[in-house]
Design a protein around this motif. Sequence first.
Motif, mmCIF file in Angstrom:
data_model
loop_
_atom_site.group_PDB
_atom_site.id
_atom_site.type_symbol
_atom_site.label_atom_id
_atom_site.label_comp_id
_atom_site.label_asym_id
_atom_site.label_seq_id
_atom_site.Cartn_x
_atom_site.Cartn_y
_atom_site.Cartn_z
ATOM 1 N N MET A 1 73.390 43.777 47.398
ATOM 2 C CA MET A 1 73.472 44.856 48.465
ATOM 3 C C MET A 1 73.345 44.795 49.720
ATOM 4 S SD MET A 1 74.301 48.253 47.745
ATOM 5 C CE MET A 1 74.490 49.566 48.515
ATOM 6 N N GLN A 2 71.750 43.754 49.898
ATOM 7 C CA GLN A 2 71.653 43.584 51.061
ATOM 8 C C GLN A 2 71.999 43.563 52.443
ATOM 9 O OE1 GLN A 2 68.044 41.427 49.878
ATOM 10 N NE2 GLN A 2 66.631 42.861 49.231
ATOM 11 N N LEU A 3 73.274 42.363 51.894
ATOM 12 C CA LEU A 3 73.954 42.123 52.897
ATOM 13 C C LEU A 3 75.067 43.474 53.170
ATOM 14 C CD1 LEU A 3 75.277 38.772 51.181
ATOM 15 C CD2 LEU A 3 73.049 39.003 53.263
ATOM 16 N N LEU A 4 75.561 44.452 52.159
ATOM 17 C CA LEU A 4 76.595 45.206 52.762
ATOM 18 C C LEU A 4 75.102 46.208 53.621
ATOM 19 C CD1 LEU A 4 79.148 45.420 51.948
ATOM 20 C CD2 LEU A 4 78.247 46.860 50.150
ATOM 21 N N THR A 5 73.978 46.684 53.181
ATOM 22 C CA THR A 5 73.548 47.794 53.559
ATOM 23 C C THR A 5 73.494 47.501 55.461
ATOM 24 O OG1 THR A 5 72.552 47.833 51.440
ATOM 25 C CG2 THR A 5 71.223 48.756 53.847
ATOM 26 N N PRO A 6 73.383 46.378 55.800
ATOM 27 C CA PRO A 6 73.002 46.445 57.629
ATOM 28 C C PRO A 6 74.175 46.635 57.800
ATOM 29 C CG PRO A 6 72.342 44.617 56.636
ATOM 30 C CD PRO A 6 72.621 45.227 55.779
ATOM 31 N N PHE A 7 75.911 46.490 56.793
ATOM 32 C CA PHE A 7 77.346 46.282 57.596
ATOM 33 C C PHE A 7 77.092 48.349 57.944
ATOM 34 C CE2 PHE A 7 81.499 46.816 56.826
ATOM 35 C CZ PHE A 7 82.099 46.333 58.035
ATOM 36 N N LEU A 8 77.150 48.490 56.823
ATOM 37 C CA LEU A 8 77.164 49.916 56.293
ATOM 38 C C LEU A 8 76.510 50.511 57.021
ATOM 39 C CD1 LEU A 8 76.609 50.319 52.675
ATOM 40 C CD2 LEU A 8 78.961 50.124 53.967
ATOM 41 N N VAL A 9 75.836 51.028 57.608
ATOM 42 C CA VAL A 9 74.486 51.051 58.314
ATOM 43 C C VAL A 9 74.965 51.638 60.052
ATOM 44 C CG1 VAL A 9 72.079 51.594 60.085
ATOM 45 C CG2 VAL A 9 72.370 50.790 57.401
ATOM 46 N N MET A 10 75.091 49.975 60.741
ATOM 47 C CA MET A 10 76.244 49.742 61.492
ATOM 48 C C MET A 10 77.611 50.865 61.909
ATOM 49 S SD MET A 10 77.787 46.221 63.424
ATOM 50 C CE MET A 10 79.471 46.602 61.952
ATOM 51 N N LEU A 11 78.066 50.631 60.433
ATOM 52 C CA LEU A 11 79.580 51.722 60.805
ATOM 53 C C LEU A 11 78.599 53.256 60.715
ATOM 54 C CD1 LEU A 11 81.624 50.218 58.023
ATOM 55 C CD2 LEU A 11 82.169 49.858 60.331
ATOM 56 N N ARG A 12 77.590 53.023 60.306
ATOM 57 C CA ARG A 12 78.034 54.446 60.126
ATOM 58 C C ARG A 12 76.983 55.163 61.742
ATOM 59 N NH1 ARG A 12 78.565 59.895 58.713
ATOM 60 N NH2 ARG A 12 76.287 60.835 58.263
ATOM 61 N N ALA A 13 76.586 54.000 62.141
ATOM 62 C CA ALA A 13 75.736 54.394 63.220
ATOM 63 C C ALA A 13 77.224 54.533 64.250
ATOM 64 C CB ALA A 13 75.474 53.229 63.879
#
Length: 146
Positions: A1-13
Amino acid sequence: MQLLTPFLVMLRARQLGRQFRDIERNVRILPRRTRERLGELTLREIGQASRSDFPHLYGTAPEARYFPWGQGTEAGYDRARSSNPEVALRGIALWLAVAYHETKNSPYPSLQPQHRQLMQLLRELKEAHGGKNTANRSWVQQAAVA
């Protein structure tokens, strides 16, 4: 999940940035009196959201409380694109309130530029609204404290 979180945050931003550009464009074309009213509505929405248990999830259905972010910005954005001016104004206020709370204390650096842009727009709404009387001059600070 630690690898996925930055990607999801980037998409949200990116999603918030795209929506913000549309919201900002809609705010800038509003007449002064309507902007003053939008400032009042936004203050009310920020206050209501801050009184909820999870302000960043304001406008989200209870069964969706466990998603990474709420549905308030989507609901506000959809309403902001309405052809009915009153619905659009209330949608903008909802979007601004939820996006404010979502980005306010975010630990993710990619959401901080969205918060700065949002605060600039809120400051402009405050200035448009603030000329009416001195009791309402610091409405963004009042909402932030609540």
